[in-house]
Design a protein around this motif. Sequence first.
Motif, PDB file in Angstrom:
ATOM      1  N   VAL A   1      91.366  85.839 -32.450  1.00  0.00           N
ATOM      2  CA  VAL A   1      90.661  84.745 -31.538  1.00  0.00           C
ATOM      3  C   VAL A   1      91.703  84.106 -30.626  1.00  0.00           C
ATOM      4  CG1 VAL A   1      88.736  84.537 -33.541  1.00  0.00           C
ATOM      5  CG2 VAL A   1      90.881  83.245 -33.593  1.00  0.00           C
ATOM      6  N   GLY A   2      91.197  83.771 -29.430  1.00  0.00           N
ATOM      7  CA  GLY A   2      91.808  83.248 -28.536  1.00  0.00           C
ATOM      8  C   GLY A   2      91.511  82.040 -27.655  1.00  0.00           C
ATOM      9  N   LEU A   3      92.308  81.053 -27.235  1.00  0.00           N
ATOM     10  CA  LEU A   3      91.638  79.559 -26.662  1.00  0.00           C
ATOM     11  C   LEU A   3      92.677  79.769 -25.518  1.00  0.00           C
ATOM     12  CD1 LEU A   3      89.643  77.357 -26.779  1.00  0.00           C
ATOM     13  CD2 LEU A   3      91.467  76.076 -28.047  1.00  0.00           C
ATOM     14  N   ALA A   4      92.290  79.414 -24.329  1.00  0.00           N
ATOM     15  CA  ALA A   4      92.948  79.351 -23.166  1.00  0.00           C
ATOM     16  C   ALA A   4      92.335  78.383 -22.149  1.00  0.00           C
ATOM     17  CB  ALA A   4      93.273  80.692 -22.531  1.00  0.00           C
ATOM     18  N   GLY A   5      93.246  77.826 -21.282  1.00  0.00           N
ATOM     19  CA  GLY A   5      92.910  77.176 -20.277  1.00  0.00           C
ATOM     20  C   GLY A   5      93.650  77.375 -19.066  1.00  0.00           C
ATOM     21  N   GLY A   6      93.165  77.205 -17.437  1.00  0.00           N
ATOM     22  CA  GLY A   6      93.840  77.538 -16.562  1.00  0.00           C
ATOM     23  C   GLY A   6      93.134  76.987 -15.115  1.00  0.00           C
TER      24      GLY A   6
ATOM     25  N   TRP B   1      88.916  78.286   0.516  1.00  0.00           N
ATOM     26  CA  TRP B   1      88.835  78.162  -1.234  1.00  0.00           C
ATOM     27  C   TRP B   1      89.412  76.945  -1.879  1.00  0.00           C
ATOM     28  CZ3 TRP B   1      89.913  84.047  -3.084  1.00  0.00           C
ATOM     29  CH2 TRP B   1      88.807  84.908  -2.501  1.00  0.00           C
ATOM     30  N   THR B   2      89.184  76.710  -2.957  1.00  0.00           N
ATOM     31  CA  THR B   2      89.750  75.481  -3.658  1.00  0.00           C
ATOM     32  C   THR B   2      90.266  75.899  -5.108  1.00  0.00           C
ATOM     33  OG1 THR B   2      87.716  74.651  -4.346  1.00  0.00           O
ATOM     34  CG2 THR B   2      88.473  73.779  -2.525  1.00  0.00           C
ATOM     35  N   ILE B   3      91.202  75.038  -5.704  1.00  0.00           N
ATOM     36  CA  ILE B   3      91.613  75.433  -7.123  1.00  0.00           C
ATOM     37  C   ILE B   3      90.740  74.703  -8.173  1.00  0.00           C
ATOM     38  CG2 ILE B   3      93.647  75.329  -8.409  1.00  0.00           C
ATOM     39  CD1 ILE B   3      93.903  77.410  -6.199  1.00  0.00           C
ATOM     40  N   ASN B   4      90.010  75.204  -8.838  1.00  0.00           N
ATOM     41  CA  ASN B   4      89.307  74.747  -9.935  1.00  0.00           C
ATOM     42  C   ASN B   4      89.661  75.112 -11.170  1.00  0.00           C
ATOM     43  OD1 ASN B   4      87.354  74.331  -7.556  1.00  0.00           O
ATOM     44  ND2 ASN B   4      86.573  76.344  -7.720  1.00  0.00           N
ATOM     45  N   TYR B   5      89.027  74.209 -12.252  1.00  0.00           N
ATOM     46  CA  TYR B   5      89.498  74.275 -13.508  1.00  0.00           C
ATOM     47  C   TYR B   5      88.801  75.769 -14.166  1.00  0.00           C
ATOM     48  CZ  TYR B   5      84.993  73.065 -15.421  1.00  0.00           C
ATOM     49  OH  TYR B   5      83.388  73.065 -15.800  1.00  0.00           O
ATOM     50  N   ALA B   6      89.416  75.916 -15.343  1.00  0.00           N
ATOM     51  CA  ALA B   6      88.622  77.163 -16.101  1.00  0.00           C
ATOM     52  C   ALA B   6      89.158  77.231 -17.465  1.00  0.00           C
ATOM     53  CB  ALA B   6      89.197  78.627 -15.527  1.00  0.00           C
ATOM     54  N   GLY B   7      88.446  77.409 -18.332  1.00  0.00           N
ATOM     55  CA  GLY B   7      88.800  77.490 -19.989  1.00  0.00           C
ATOM     56  C   GLY B   7      88.074  78.631 -20.540  1.00  0.00           C
ATOM     57  N   SER B   8      88.441  79.102 -21.535  1.00  0.00           N
ATOM     58  CA  SER B   8      88.212  80.513 -22.291  1.00  0.00           C
ATOM     59  C   SER B   8      88.259  80.530 -23.783  1.00  0.00           C
ATOM     60  CB  SER B   8      88.709  81.659 -21.647  1.00  0.00           C
ATOM     61  OG  SER B   8      88.399  82.882 -22.174  1.00  0.00           O
ATOM     62  N   PHE B   9      87.422  81.203 -24.377  1.00  0.00           N
ATOM     63  CA  PHE B   9      87.487  81.445 -25.950  1.00  0.00           C
ATOM     64  C   PHE B   9      87.054  82.847 -26.048  1.00  0.00           C
ATOM     65  CE2 PHE B   9      85.342  82.259 -30.069  1.00  0.00           C
ATOM     66  CZ  PHE B   9      86.335  81.967 -30.899  1.00  0.00           C
ATOM     67  N   ASN B  10      87.599  83.608 -26.779  1.00  0.00           N
ATOM     68  CA  ASN B  10      87.488  85.197 -27.108  1.00  0.00           C
ATOM     69  C   ASN B  10      87.483  85.358 -28.392  1.00  0.00           C
ATOM     70  OD1 ASN B  10      90.315  85.630 -27.014  1.00  0.00           O
ATOM     71  ND2 ASN B  10      90.184  85.798 -25.045  1.00  0.00           N
ATOM     72  N   ALA B  11      86.852  86.285 -28.907  1.00  0.00           N
ATOM     73  CA  ALA B  11      87.235  86.781 -30.285  1.00  0.00           C
ATOM     74  C   ALA B  11      87.200  88.515 -30.185  1.00  0.00           C
ATOM     75  CB  ALA B  11      86.032  86.627 -31.465  1.00  0.00           C
ATOM     76  N   LEU B  12      88.211  89.119 -30.707  1.00  0.00           N
ATOM     77  CA  LEU B  12      88.401  90.541 -30.259  1.00  0.00           C
ATOM     78  C   LEU B  12      88.672  91.219 -31.438  1.00  0.00           C
ATOM     79  CD1 LEU B  12      90.854  89.894 -27.062  1.00  0.00           C
ATOM     80  CD2 LEU B  12      88.296  90.531 -26.986  1.00  0.00           C
TER      81      LEU B  12
ATOM     82  N   LEU C   1      78.417  85.580  -5.611  1.00  0.00           N
ATOM     83  CA  LEU C   1      79.943  85.486  -5.302  1.00  0.00           C
ATOM     84  C   LEU C   1      80.723  85.995  -6.437  1.00  0.00           C
ATOM     85  CD1 LEU C   1      80.584  83.007  -7.395  1.00  0.00           C
ATOM     86  CD2 LEU C   1      79.617  81.340  -5.765  1.00  0.00           C
ATOM     87  N   SER C   2      82.077  85.605  -5.944  1.00  0.00           N
ATOM     88  CA  SER C   2      83.207  86.348  -6.798  1.00  0.00           C
ATOM     89  C   SER C   2      83.968  85.172  -7.428  1.00  0.00           C
ATOM     90  CB  SER C   2      84.024  87.452  -6.033  1.00  0.00           C
ATOM     91  OG  SER C   2      83.327  88.521  -5.941  1.00  0.00           O
ATOM     92  N   ALA C   3      84.477  85.205  -8.644  1.00  0.00           N
ATOM     93  CA  ALA C   3      85.536  84.094  -9.106  1.00  0.00           C
ATOM     94  C   ALA C   3      86.659  85.010  -9.614  1.00  0.00           C
ATOM     95  CB  ALA C   3      84.849  83.435 -10.270  1.00  0.00           C
ATOM     96  N   PHE C   4      88.018  84.317  -9.713  1.00  0.00           N
ATOM     97  CA  PHE C   4      89.310  84.788  -9.903  1.00  0.00           C
ATOM     98  C   PHE C   4      89.860  83.839 -10.929  1.00  0.00           C
ATOM     99  CE2 PHE C   4      87.748  85.843  -5.903  1.00  0.00           C
ATOM    100  CZ  PHE C   4      87.875  87.357  -5.963  1.00  0.00           C
ATOM    101  N   PRO C   5      89.423  83.775 -12.217  1.00  0.00           N
ATOM    102  CA  PRO C   5      90.150  82.856 -13.099  1.00  0.00           C
ATOM    103  C   PRO C   5      91.574  83.431 -13.560  1.00  0.00           C
ATOM    104  CG  PRO C   5      88.256  84.079 -14.280  1.00  0.00           C
ATOM    105  CD  PRO C   5      88.246  84.366 -12.722  1.00  0.00           C
ATOM    106  N   VAL C   6      92.647  82.618 -13.603  1.00  0.00           N
ATOM    107  CA  VAL C   6      93.839  82.805 -14.275  1.00  0.00           C
ATOM    108  C   VAL C   6      94.123  81.796 -15.498  1.00  0.00           C
ATOM    109  CG1 VAL C   6      96.452  82.937 -13.893  1.00  0.00           C
ATOM    110  CG2 VAL C   6      94.780  83.780 -12.159  1.00  0.00           C
ATOM    111  N   ILE C   7      94.205  82.536 -16.589  1.00  0.00           N
ATOM    112  CA  ILE C   7      94.260  81.594 -17.692  1.00  0.00           C
ATOM    113  C   ILE C   7      95.501  81.840 -18.776  1.00  0.00           C
ATOM    114  CG2 ILE C   7      91.897  80.809 -18.013  1.00  0.00           C
ATOM    115  CD1 ILE C   7      91.570  83.053 -19.910  1.00  0.00           C
TER     116      ILE C   7
END
Length: 237
Positions: free
Chosen positions: A24-29, A47-58, A204-210
Amino acid sequence: MKGRFYLLLILFIPFVTYSQNIEVGLAGGISTNSSPSGNMYYSIDKWTINYAGSFNALYNFTDHMQFGIEAQVSELSGISDNTFVSPYNTYIGGNNKRFVYARKDITICGVFNGKYNIGRGYVYGGAAIGYGMARHNADELSSNESYRAPNGGAGLVAGGQIGWVIGINGRLGAFIEAAYRYMDLKYGTQAPKETQQENLHYHLSAFPVIIGIRYRLFNTIINNNYQRMKGENESIE
């Protein structure tokens, strides 16, 4: 009483066996996004820099493949140097303020990754597909906003991701991931500047980096080459 104990033991053994391969993973970016196409009248050119957060289970079902689920939230917004005239004859844009398409863009995707073990961890890459929802209060503008899209957009999300996991100990690892997400958002409200009562529909397209942490539920029984050479406990792989 013994019968219940043995039943619980029988159920617990396969759970532990399969859980050894669950992370399981938790991330922000940060995230940025393209200008919307379709019938979204208010487009951006910066383009502007926006927030991103993520949770995953693999689930690692082989040494080199994993699948699971990911929930991600980010903002979709940008800036336009152009000035647009709204249906109320007010001016929008040209003032270095944001056009906000979603304060909270929530996506839930199934993901499938290929893995390659390297050093104390692994690199991965794969595909994702799922569903997205654009949510916010459309009637409230912040001081740095020039426009907010209607609330309630929803639709298909698809894309891919690449990343690197580095082991810290037998259960814990750190990771960095870059992703691409294509979003097809449909609304139940009329599109801006449309005279044919056409509902808003754009993509549209989004490009998150976390950056975040991965936690394996149990120590794995598989050691990678690094631990075998060093004689150490295995880090996440």
